[in-house]
Design a protein around this motif. Structure first.
Motif, PDB file in Angstrom:
ATOM      1  N   TYR A   1      13.538   2.938   0.783  1.00  0.00           N
ATOM      2  CA  TYR A   1      13.358   4.325   1.212  1.00  0.00           C
ATOM      3  C   TYR A   1      12.000   4.515   1.885  1.00  0.00           C
ATOM      4  O   TYR A   1      11.906   5.097   2.976  1.00  0.00           O
ATOM      5  N   VAL A   2      10.939   4.016   1.247  1.00  0.00           N
ATOM      6  CA  VAL A   2       9.592   4.206   1.788  1.00  0.00           C
ATOM      7  C   VAL A   2       9.433   3.489   3.120  1.00  0.00           C
ATOM      8  O   VAL A   2       9.003   4.076   4.121  1.00  0.00           O
ATOM      9  N   ALA A   3       9.796   2.217   3.167  1.00  0.00           N
ATOM     10  CA  ALA A   3       9.643   1.451   4.406  1.00  0.00           C
ATOM     11  C   ALA A   3      10.729   1.804   5.417  1.00  0.00           C
ATOM     12  O   ALA A   3      10.509   1.684   6.623  1.00  0.00           O
ATOM     13  N   GLY A   4      11.880   2.239   4.912  1.00  0.00           N
ATOM     14  CA  GLY A   4      12.940   2.643   5.825  1.00  0.00           C
ATOM     15  C   GLY A   4      12.563   3.865   6.625  1.00  0.00           C
ATOM     16  O   GLY A   4      12.926   4.000   7.795  1.00  0.00           O
ATOM     17  N   ARG A   5      11.828   4.783   6.014  1.00  0.00           N
ATOM     18  CA  ARG A   5      11.319   5.959   6.750  1.00  0.00           C
ATOM     19  C   ARG A   5      10.008   5.647   7.457  1.00  0.00           C
ATOM     20  O   ARG A   5       9.864   5.845   8.656  1.00  0.00           O
ATOM     21  N   GLY A   6       9.042   5.156   6.702  1.00  0.00           N
ATOM     22  CA  GLY A   6       7.721   4.932   7.266  1.00  0.00           C
ATOM     23  C   GLY A   6       7.655   3.778   8.249  1.00  0.00           C
ATOM     24  O   GLY A   6       6.745   3.735   9.082  1.00  0.00           O
ATOM     25  N   GLY A   7       8.615   2.865   8.187  1.00  0.00           N
ATOM     26  CA  GLY A   7       8.606   1.707   9.079  1.00  0.00           C
ATOM     27  C   GLY A   7       8.727   2.059  10.546  1.00  0.00           C
ATOM     28  O   GLY A   7       8.370   1.249  11.407  1.00  0.00           O
ATOM     29  N   ALA A   8       9.207   3.262  10.840  1.00  0.00           N
ATOM     30  CA  ALA A   8       9.278   3.688  12.238  1.00  0.00           C
ATOM     31  C   ALA A   8       7.892   3.769  12.866  1.00  0.00           C
ATOM     32  O   ALA A   8       7.749   3.702  14.097  1.00  0.00           O
ATOM     33  N   LEU A   9       6.852   3.895  12.031  1.00  0.00           N
ATOM     34  CA  LEU A   9       5.476   3.956  12.523  1.00  0.00           C
ATOM     35  C   LEU A   9       4.949   2.581  12.900  1.00  0.00           C
ATOM     36  O   LEU A   9       3.888   2.475  13.532  1.00  0.00           O
ATOM     37  N   GLY A  10       5.642   1.520  12.483  1.00  0.00           N
ATOM     38  CA  GLY A  10       5.199   0.172  12.780  1.00  0.00           C
ATOM     39  C   GLY A  10       4.348  -0.417  11.680  1.00  0.00           C
ATOM     40  O   GLY A  10       4.378   0.031  10.530  1.00  0.00           O
ATOM     41  N   GLU A  11       3.568  -1.418  12.028  1.00  0.00           N
ATOM     42  CA  GLU A  11       2.734  -2.141  11.067  1.00  0.00           C
ATOM     43  C   GLU A  11       1.427  -1.385  10.854  1.00  0.00           C
ATOM     44  O   GLU A  11       0.409  -1.666  11.486  1.00  0.00           O
ATOM     45  N   VAL A  12       1.469  -0.399   9.984  1.00  0.00           N
ATOM     46  CA  VAL A  12       0.294   0.428   9.703  1.00  0.00           C
ATOM     47  C   VAL A  12      -0.067   0.294   8.225  1.00  0.00           C
ATOM     48  O   VAL A  12       0.677  -0.286   7.439  1.00  0.00           O
TER      49      VAL A  12
END
Length: 249
Positions: A42-53
């Protein structure tokens, strides 16, 4: 119907339809296949759109999840796969859910048309997560998949508008959650730890923040004519009802 009224009227359907794929058992199965817990996905599935941050950047964009909980999910996910790939996997699940649940919706072409006009016209300033998701390439262009992704984008847009509104109202994300309908239960689910602030002094500011959220989110509904706004609201409500009726009893 004014743009602000349209945003307010569409709220419940947008939240329900835009987040339905995340709770789908098949989405959870996809997470396990990748090697992730449901939380990390859930966390990376949403936040992953921001890339490698960094995790704190993701926490700032998500807003309402405790930073420590974001850190845990983000770090666990990055050990398995690049965040952008997990976001792409998440988007594929959104498309899959749309094909399975919305493809037969009676007014699907109109739902897609109206939703797309709202999403495309939306201002992205101060909404990095919404902007990142809107920029992601669509892996499936079927009508049902497109409708599900548009609902997800409407949800991310409203979430971003709400985050802007609660900060403008002088509330912290935790205070906004505590003063909301699910209070401490939602705060705990989002990784916050007690002691929690008392909710009574926060209710008035929370009410003002909700009105401001509708105003900010409503700007995107200016893309529709006054008669089209209630039409989109009705279609979103009907789509939610269609999905509910198709669930096993």
């Amino acid at each position: 119907m004014t743009p602000e009224q349209a945003a307010a009227a569409a709220k419940q359907a947008v939240l329900a339809l835009g987040g339905a794929f995340s709770d789908d058992p098949k989405t959870m199965r996809r997470a396990r296949q990748i090697g992730l817990t449901g939380w990390a996905f859930y966390v990376a599935g949403r936040g992953g759109a921001l890339g490698e941050v960094r995790a704190d950047t993701v926490a700032a964009a998500l807003g309402f999840i405790a930073p420590e909980a974001v850190q845990d999910g983000w770090d666990a996910a990055r050990k398995v796969s690049p965040p952008e790939q997990i976001a792409a996997d998440n988007l594929e699940e959104c498309c899959r859910w749309g094909r399975e649940h919305l493809e037969s919706f009676y007014a699907l072409p109109k739902l897609v048309e109206l939703s797309e006009r709202v999403v495309v016209s939306a201002e992205t300033a101060g909404m990095p997560l919404f902007a990142a998701w809107r920029a992601m390439p669509l892996p499936d262009d079927s009508p049902g998949a497109r409708a599900a992704v548009l609902a997800h984008l409407l949800r991310e847009h409203r979430a971003a508008a709400h985050l802007l509104a609660i900060r403008a109202s002088g509330l912290t994300p935790l205070e906004a959650i505590i003063s909301g309908p699910d209070g401490e239960a939602e705060a705990t689910a989002f990784g916050w730890q007690p002691p929690f602030p008392p909710f009574e002094p926060l209710v008035r500011r929370r009410s003002w923040a909700e009105a401001l959220t509708d105003r900010i989110a409503g700007e995107a509904f200016r893309a529709l004519a006054p008669t089209e706004r209630p039409e989109l609201v009705n279609l979103l409500d009907a789509a939610v009802q269609t999905v509910k009726e198709a669930l096993p009893s």
